[in-house]
Write a protein that holds these residues in place. Structure first.
Motif, PDB file in Angstrom:
ATOM      1  N   VAL A  16       0.862  -1.187   0.000  1.00 37.73           N
ATOM      2  CA  VAL A  16       0.000   0.000   0.000  1.00 37.73           C
ATOM      3  C   VAL A  16       0.897   1.234   0.000  1.00 37.73           C
ATOM      4  O   VAL A  16       1.820   1.336   0.806  1.00 37.73           O
ATOM      5  N   LEU A  17       0.620   2.166  -0.914  1.00 32.35           N
ATOM      6  CA  LEU A  17       1.340   3.436  -0.967  1.00 32.35           C
ATOM      7  C   LEU A  17       0.366   4.544  -0.594  1.00 32.35           C
ATOM      8  O   LEU A  17      -0.665   4.727  -1.251  1.00 32.35           O
ATOM      9  N   LYS A  47       4.165  -7.674  -7.304  1.00 38.48           N
ATOM     10  CA  LYS A  47       3.103  -7.807  -6.299  1.00 38.48           C
ATOM     11  C   LYS A  47       2.103  -6.670  -6.483  1.00 38.48           C
ATOM     12  O   LYS A  47       2.467  -5.584  -6.947  1.00 38.48           O
ATOM     13  N   PRO A  48       0.841  -6.893  -6.135  1.00 38.95           N
ATOM     14  CA  PRO A  48      -0.150  -5.822  -6.264  1.00 38.95           C
ATOM     15  C   PRO A  48       0.225  -4.604  -5.423  1.00 38.95           C
ATOM     16  O   PRO A  48       0.641  -4.738  -4.270  1.00 38.95           O
ATOM     17  N   VAL A  49       0.077  -3.427  -6.019  1.00 36.82           N
ATOM     18  CA  VAL A  49       0.334  -2.169  -5.320  1.00 36.82           C
ATOM     19  C   VAL A  49      -0.956  -1.352  -5.305  1.00 36.82           C
ATOM     20  O   VAL A  49      -1.549  -1.099  -6.355  1.00 36.82           O
ATOM     21  N   ILE A  50      -1.370  -0.947  -4.118  1.00 38.68           N
ATOM     22  CA  ILE A  50      -2.574  -0.136  -3.932  1.00 38.68           C
ATOM     23  C   ILE A  50      -2.148   1.295  -3.629  1.00 38.68           C
ATOM     24  O   ILE A  50      -1.409   1.527  -2.667  1.00 38.68           O
ATOM     25  N   ASN A  57      -0.076  10.841 -11.328  1.00 35.42           N
ATOM     26  CA  ASN A  57       0.334   9.832 -12.299  1.00 35.42           C
ATOM     27  C   ASN A  57       1.059   8.674 -11.629  1.00 35.42           C
ATOM     28  O   ASN A  57       0.974   7.533 -12.103  1.00 35.42           O
ATOM     29  N   ILE A  58       1.753   8.939 -10.532  1.00 36.03           N
ATOM     30  CA  ILE A  58       2.336   7.856  -9.746  1.00 36.03           C
ATOM     31  C   ILE A  58       1.226   6.955  -9.202  1.00 36.03           C
ATOM     32  O   ILE A  58       1.320   5.728  -9.255  1.00 36.03           O
ATOM     33  N   ALA A  59       0.159   7.570  -8.695  1.00 35.20           N
ATOM     34  CA  ALA A  59      -0.967   6.791  -8.187  1.00 35.20           C
ATOM     35  C   ALA A  59      -1.591   5.943  -9.297  1.00 35.20           C
ATOM     36  O   ALA A  59      -1.904   4.761  -9.093  1.00 35.20           O
ATOM     37  N   LEU A  60      -1.754   6.543 -10.482  1.00 33.43           N
ATOM     38  CA  LEU A  60      -2.384   5.814 -11.585  1.00 33.43           C
ATOM     39  C   LEU A  60      -1.498   4.705 -12.127  1.00 33.43           C
ATOM     40  O   LEU A  60      -1.988   3.793 -12.798  1.00 33.43           O
ATOM     41  N   ALA A  61      -0.189   4.761 -11.843  1.00 31.74           N
ATOM     42  CA  ALA A  61       0.713   3.690 -12.255  1.00 31.74           C
ATOM     43  C   ALA A  61       0.601   2.478 -11.338  1.00 31.74           C
ATOM     44  O   ALA A  61       1.096   1.401 -11.679  1.00 31.74           O
ATOM     45  N   CYS A  62      -0.028   2.655 -10.182  1.00 28.91           N
ATOM     46  CA  CYS A  62      -0.256   1.529  -9.269  1.00 28.91           C
ATOM     47  C   CYS A  62      -1.399   0.669  -9.805  1.00 28.91           C
ATOM     48  O   CYS A  62      -2.148   1.078 -10.694  1.00 28.91           O
ATOM     49  N   ASP A  63      -1.552  -0.521  -9.265  1.00 26.16           N
ATOM     50  CA  ASP A  63      -2.541  -1.467  -9.786  1.00 26.16           C
ATOM     51  C   ASP A  63      -3.971  -1.084  -9.436  1.00 26.16           C
ATOM     52  O   ASP A  63      -4.878  -1.231 -10.254  1.00 26.16           O
ATOM     53  N   ILE A  64      -4.171  -0.616  -8.227  1.00 26.59           N
ATOM     54  CA  ILE A  64      -5.511  -0.275  -7.745  1.00 26.59           C
ATOM     55  C   ILE A  64      -5.412   1.069  -7.038  1.00 26.59           C
ATOM     56  O   ILE A  64      -4.460   1.305  -6.281  1.00 26.59           O
ATOM     57  N   ALA A 120      -6.752  -4.234   1.830  1.00 29.67           N
ATOM     58  CA  ALA A 120      -5.450  -4.779   1.466  1.00 29.67           C
ATOM     59  C   ALA A 120      -5.271  -6.189   2.025  1.00 29.67           C
ATOM     60  O   ALA A 120      -4.719  -7.068   1.344  1.00 29.67           O
ATOM     61  N   SER A 121      -5.729  -6.418   3.240  1.00 24.46           N
ATOM     62  CA  SER A 121      -5.604  -7.745   3.854  1.00 24.46           C
ATOM     63  C   SER A 121      -6.411  -8.786   3.087  1.00 24.46           C
ATOM     64  O   SER A 121      -5.962  -9.931   2.899  1.00 24.46           O
ATOM     65  N   LYS A 122      -7.591  -8.386   2.647  1.00 24.00           N
ATOM     66  CA  LYS A 122      -8.415  -9.310   1.856  1.00 24.00           C
ATOM     67  C   LYS A 122      -7.727  -9.654   0.547  1.00 24.00           C
ATOM     68  O   LYS A 122      -7.703 -10.821   0.127  1.00 24.00           O
ATOM     69  N   LEU A 123      -7.141  -8.654  -0.092  1.00 22.97           N
ATOM     70  CA  LEU A 123      -6.423  -8.898  -1.347  1.00 22.97           C
ATOM     71  C   LEU A 123      -5.204  -9.780  -1.108  1.00 22.97           C
ATOM     72  O   LEU A 123      -4.905 -10.689  -1.904  1.00 22.97           O
ATOM     73  N   ALA A 124      -4.516  -9.537  -0.001  1.00 21.07           N
ATOM     74  CA  ALA A 124      -3.299 -10.290   0.296  1.00 21.07           C
ATOM     75  C   ALA A 124      -3.574 -11.767   0.549  1.00 21.07           C
ATOM     76  O   ALA A 124      -2.662 -12.595   0.438  1.00 21.07           O
TER      77      ALA A 124
END
Length: 263
Positions: free
Chosen positions: A53-54, A101-104, A117-124, A199-203
């Protein structure tokens, strides 16, 4: 040495990287870029971390580039922003786009300029209801960077992307969700808790499947249909031979929650 511009904490399978320059609205400088690269490397190496998570500290996700720092100038004393992009932003966008790995991106507040744009480069992307996104570059006579001219048109189409870029208008979180830029909205008062639960559910999901799915979607942007179908068959063969697939089928038959291991 401990980082000075961010914090990285790990809670079970979820790592949270928090941009921590709240007095500067978490604006990026060279130190933050270097520390973010290190944090992403650490999270990738940690086999226990399945989701990253970012987010930001305080009232903003980030205001983008810190223009108060001593940036490179040309012979006339004018700022030369190209080297900072080549050194810091371009590698970061590619890193996030190809991260295994997925990045939120959890927008606790405004994401302005390069940070949008950094946020939009993340997966979710998830956001607090009070957050907003803004391609603010035109306000100071610049063009969108950090991959914005590539990512945004592919998400919402070139006409709407141009309108957001040329007008430099802010996009409230609810409108951003309607556009498809934000996946989920959470109330401000419970934002951190709701992000952690999501995030925990996704993990808990199948990490190998996530990585292969990210690869398939990324390559679809340049593949024609036939090439994409071949890629799907190749990646599905890999997924189908995984321990996670066997566990998923067993859990389905036994009517229980699966216990994925990411392999």
């Amino acid at each position: 040495m401990s980082p000075t511009t961010l914090r990285c904490t790990v809670d079970g399978p979820v790592a949270t990287i928090t941009l921590a320059r709240p007095d500067k609205m978490n604006a990026f400088n060279a130190t933050m870029h270097a520390e973010l690269r290190d944090a992403l490397d650490q999270c990738e190496r940690d086999e226990n971390v399945r989701v990253v998570v970012l987010t930001g500290e305080g009232r903003a996700f980030s205001s983008g580039q810190d223009l108060t720092v001593d940036l490179k100038r040309d012979e006339q004393g004018r700022l030369d922003l190209g080297p900072a992009l080549e050194r810091d932003y371009n590698p970061l966008i590619l890193r996030l786009s190809n991260y295994p790995k997925p990045v939120i991106a959890a927008l606790n507040g405004p994401a302005v300029g390069a940070s949008m744009n950094i946020a939009l480069a993340c997966d979710i992307v998830v956001a607090a209801r009070s957050a907003y996104l803004q391609e603010a570059f035109a306000k100071i006579g610049l063009i969108p960077d950090a991959g914005g001219t590539w990512i945004l048109p592919r998400l919402i189409g070139p006409k709407l992307a141009l309108a957001l870029m040329l007008s430099a208008e802010s996009v409230p979180a609810e409108e951003a969700q309607r556009m498809g830029l934000v996946y989920k909205l959470f109330e401000d008062t419970n934002f951190a808790v709701d992000v952690a639960a999501f995030a925990s559910k996704l993990a808990a999901g199948p990490g190998l499947s996530y990585r292969l799915t990210k690869q398939a979607v990324a390559q679809s942007l340049s593949n024609d249909l036939e090439a994409q179908l071949k890629l799907e068959a190749k990646l599905q063969s890999e997924a189908g031979s995984s321990d996670d697939f066997m566990e998923g089928v067993a859990a389905f038959r036994e009517k229980r929650a699966p216990r994925f291991q990411g392999r």
